[in-house]
Structure formats: C-alpha cells, structure tokens
Design an enzyme around this catalytic site. Structure first.
Site, mmCIF file in Angstrom:
data_model
loop_
_atom_site.group_PDB
_atom_site.id
_atom_site.type_symbol
_atom_site.label_atom_id
_atom_site.label_comp_id
_atom_site.label_asym_id
_atom_site.label_seq_id
_atom_site.Cartn_x
_atom_site.Cartn_y
_atom_site.Cartn_z
ATOM 1 N N HIS A 20 0.841 -1.205 0.000
ATOM 2 C CA HIS A 20 0.000 0.000 0.000
ATOM 3 C C HIS A 20 0.876 1.255 0.000
ATOM 4 C CE1 HIS A 20 -3.507 2.508 1.416
ATOM 5 N NE2 HIS A 20 -2.506 3.242 1.868
ATOM 6 N N GLU A 21 1.826 1.320 0.930
ATOM 7 C CA GLU A 21 2.669 2.510 1.042
ATOM 8 C C GLU A 21 3.594 2.662 -0.168
ATOM 9 O OE1 GLU A 21 1.992 4.680 3.142
ATOM 10 O OE2 GLU A 21 0.648 3.466 4.353
ATOM 11 N N HIS A 24 1.891 4.857 -2.713
ATOM 12 C CA HIS A 24 2.055 6.286 -2.416
ATOM 13 C C HIS A 24 3.480 6.751 -2.742
ATOM 14 C CE1 HIS A 24 -1.847 6.601 -0.647
ATOM 15 N NE2 HIS A 24 -1.570 5.892 0.437
#
Length: 430
Positions: A20-21, A24
């Site tokens: 997920h990170e 980003h």
C-alpha cells in the site's frame, strides 16, 4: 499449526501494508515530491536504512504504515506556516500545518505536495488503496484458478426422503410429508448429475437454478453412476426453500417457494476459469460495499457480543486480531495443505479488498479524504476559470483537521471494540 497460521497471516498483513505505502511512495517520487520517510508499522523503529533522501524502516506495531511527504498542507491565508492561537480547534490546524513543513529544506520549495496539480495529488493518494485492490484481485485469481475453492458440486451427498419446508429445519419426516422427487426417481448418494432437462450442469449453481425454475414439471435427469450414464425421471415439487441472491449465495432467514428435488450436494474443490473468477470477484466487491454500508448497524450486536451474552455473528466486523485467529484456525482444519494455503491467501485477499474500500471513504485522515479535497480544489478552480474569477488557490485541507480528529477518534473506539470482541468472543470458522 495455529501459530503457523497466525504467522502466515501476519506476513501477509505486513506485505499488504508495505505494498500500500509503495503505491504512495512510487507516485510521489514520480511527481518529484520529496518523501523523507517510508515506514511499515507504528511506534518504536526496529530497523531503518536511509537510501538517497528517504529513510526506509520497520516499526514495532504492525497495524499500519505511512510515508511522510513534505508540504501536505498549504500555508495559512497570511502566508505563514505556523502562528499562535488560543483556540483549541485553531491550534489543531496550526499544528498540522507546522508538521507538514517541519522537514522542509532549502530547495524544496517546488517539491511540496500541495503545490502539485490536483490530478497528481489524486493519483498519489489513490495509488495506495489501488495497490491493495490489485493485490486482492491477484490473490483471488491465484486461488480461484490455481488452488480452487471448496464449493457445492453436482455430486449427490445424501437423498432426502420427504419434502420438508426449509424454514422448519427438521431432519425427520412426518407421515403427512410427501416423498421427495429425488427419492421417488431413484437418485442415489454419489450420483453425479450430468444434465437436467437437457441443460448441462457442470456447476452447482446452474443445477440449483434449473431445479428452482421448474416446479411441477416432470424432467429427465442424466446421472453418472458407477462410470455409466443413467436417465432418471422426476416430477419437481414446489417447496419453501432458502432465498438466493444474484450471486447464488443464500440469504440468511429469507425463503421463497420454488422447485425442489430433495438432495444434499457434496462439496469438493472446484477451480474456476478466468471469466467465472472475474464474476465471483465482482460479486465479492458488491458484498463488501454493502457490508461496509451496513457497518454502523452492526455495532449494537458487536457491543452485546463483547460485553453481554450476545452471540458473535459470522458476518460480524472483525479486526486484525480476529483475522489472525481465523488464520490460525485455517491451519488446524482437516483439509489438504494446499487448501489451507489457499484459504489463508483468500483471507489476506479479503483484508486487502477491505483496506481498499475503507481507505476510499471521503473522510480525513483516510486517503479518500485527501482525494476529496483535491477534487474539490479542482472544481473550485474550474468554476472560477469559467466565470473569469480570480484563482481561489489551493484548498486548505488543514482546516478540516478538527473533523479528522473526530473521525480518527471514532475509528479508534471502533477498533478497540472490535479488538475486545475478537479476544473475548471471537468469530470462529470451526
């Protein structure tokens, strides 16, 4: 085996957070936003290493993660990053604004998050949840097409002797109960139903739908028995049966009058093709959206399960602790190791799908809240351009921080409630 199952889920959880990170991080770097930190977990740092301008690390509590981008919020209306105020709400705004600029260095003026165009900020914030969606679909496809899942098949497990309304939930027959069409036609356990009234029945849902759609009709049923095909003739009865939704799932506590043959289907491992897998995943997304919308209504029952004598429903909200416990139970099931692994991957996939949907809620501090702020800014600027008004400038998301703290407080309270329920009255699959 319980510990092994928990470890497998924990590894899947950490990978999901890091993935997920990474969404980003990669998009932020793509748009030249400076990212001082990339961390998996919260709390004290266990390990970290700095590469280039970013510190990569793992923290002690694996319940989330973050990347730190500089300049998340714009300066105040007076152009200042930090000011003084005696108002608690105003202080929240100023503290958030100050934190967004605390790592700004000379030369970073054009590398701030808020200076990027709204569509770029939307991409950066959407990339994290989207990575969870990709991982969820990848794992679902792997299990459905590779390992297969345990489903009802068209093989007969047991033939019912009589017609009984399913809402009565009894296994014994009364003298007044008519014989079941399956028993009257001579259907036997271990028969594999090949076709029903000329329709090939390779899947259970196909067979079930055909039976339900033909009450009162006499039909030919072709079964495979001892390696040979045999034709049976059955007059389909009308009976009260459990209602099914559009995806073929049973609707709990609801019944309809439909065709009834009278047998229990055997379960087996079934592999789906790509089209069937996509349809299955679409149904799960729809189910998950409805479950998320119904979440507030489940809180009273969750409270009763945690602090009262209420039962823990199978569809009750479940946190990381509860999911880890289920992961452990999976490895204690008396099923082949491949199915244990497949079920564990499905659990991680479902977790990732939930992460995607939850993070897309248009509320701060979730990613969806930042996306909503960027979209609102874009709308304001386009409206100003159409009506030839001055550019209103960036939307100050920092002003919503008091709301973000309220939302975060609600999430924390809900998380604690789920944690208590997971410990004292957990969801069980056995």
């Amino acid at each position: 085996m319980m510990i092994l199952g928990i470890v497998v889920f924990a590894i899947g959880l950490l990978i999901s957070i890091a993935w997920h990170e990474l969404g980003h991080l990669s998009t932020a770097k793509l748009f030249k936003i400076r990212v001082p930190q990339y961390m998996v977990g919260f709390g004290p740092t266990i390990w970290s290493r700095k590469k280039g301008e970013t510190e990569y690390g793992v923290k002690a509590v694996p319940l989330g993660g973050y990347i730190r981008m500089i300049g998340m919020f714009p300066p105040g209306p007076d152009g200042r990053i930090e000011s003084r105020s005696t108002s608690p709400l105003r202080s929240m705004v100023e503290d958030a604004r100050a934190a967004a600029f605390e790592e700004v260095e000379p030369g970073d003026e054009d590398r701030l998050f808020y200076t990027r165009k709204p569509w770029k900020r939307v991409i950066v914030m959407f990339a994290g949840p989207f990575m969870n969606l990709i991982l969820a679909f990848g794992l679902f496809l792997t299990v459905l097409m590779g390992f297969g899942t345990t489903q009802e098949t068209t093989t007969v497990s047991e033939v019912q002797k009589c017609v009984v309304k399913q809402s009565e939930k009894r296994d014994t027959c009364k003298k007044s109960d008519p014989a079941s069409p399956a028993a009257a036609a001579g259907l036997r356990a271990k028969d594999k139903i090949v076709s029903f009234d000329g329709v090939k029945t390779e899947r259970w849902n196909t067979l079930s739908d055909e039976i339900r759609a033909n009450p009162g009709r006499t039909v030919d049923i072709v079964v495979l028995r001892d390696g040979h095909e045999k034709v049976l003739h059955a007059k389909i009865a009308t009976n009260q049966v459990a209602k099914k939704d559009s995806s073929g799932q049973i609707v709990k506590g609801q019944y309809v009058n439909a065709g009834f043959l009278g047998f229990s289907a055997a379960t087996g491992v079934v592999r789906l093709d790509f089209g069937e897998s996509v349809t299955w995943m679409g149904d799960r997304v729809d189910d998950s959206v409805h479950s998320l919308a119904a979440l507030p209504g489940k809180i009273p029952a969750l409270w009763d399960a945690a602090f009262g004598n209420g039962p823990r429903e199978p569809d009750s909200p479940m946190g990381v602790v509860g999911a880890a416990r289920v992961g452990g139970e999976i490895f204690n099931l008396d099923i082949p190791a491949t199915q244990q692994l497949g079920m564990s991957l499905m659990l991680v996939a479902g977790f990732n799908l939930s992460l995607f949907l939850f993070n897309m809620l248009p509320l701060l501090p979730l990613d969806g809240g930042h996306i909503a702020g960027a979209l609102w800014e874009s709308l304001r600027r386009h409206v100003a351009k159409v009506f030839r008004r001055p550019d209103p400038g960036p939307f100050d998301v920092a002003k919503l921080m008091p709301v973000a703290y309220v939302v975060a407080g609600i999430f924390v309270c809900f998380t604690v409630l789920v944690l208590i329920a997971d410990v004292v009255n957990p969801v069980k699959i056995t």
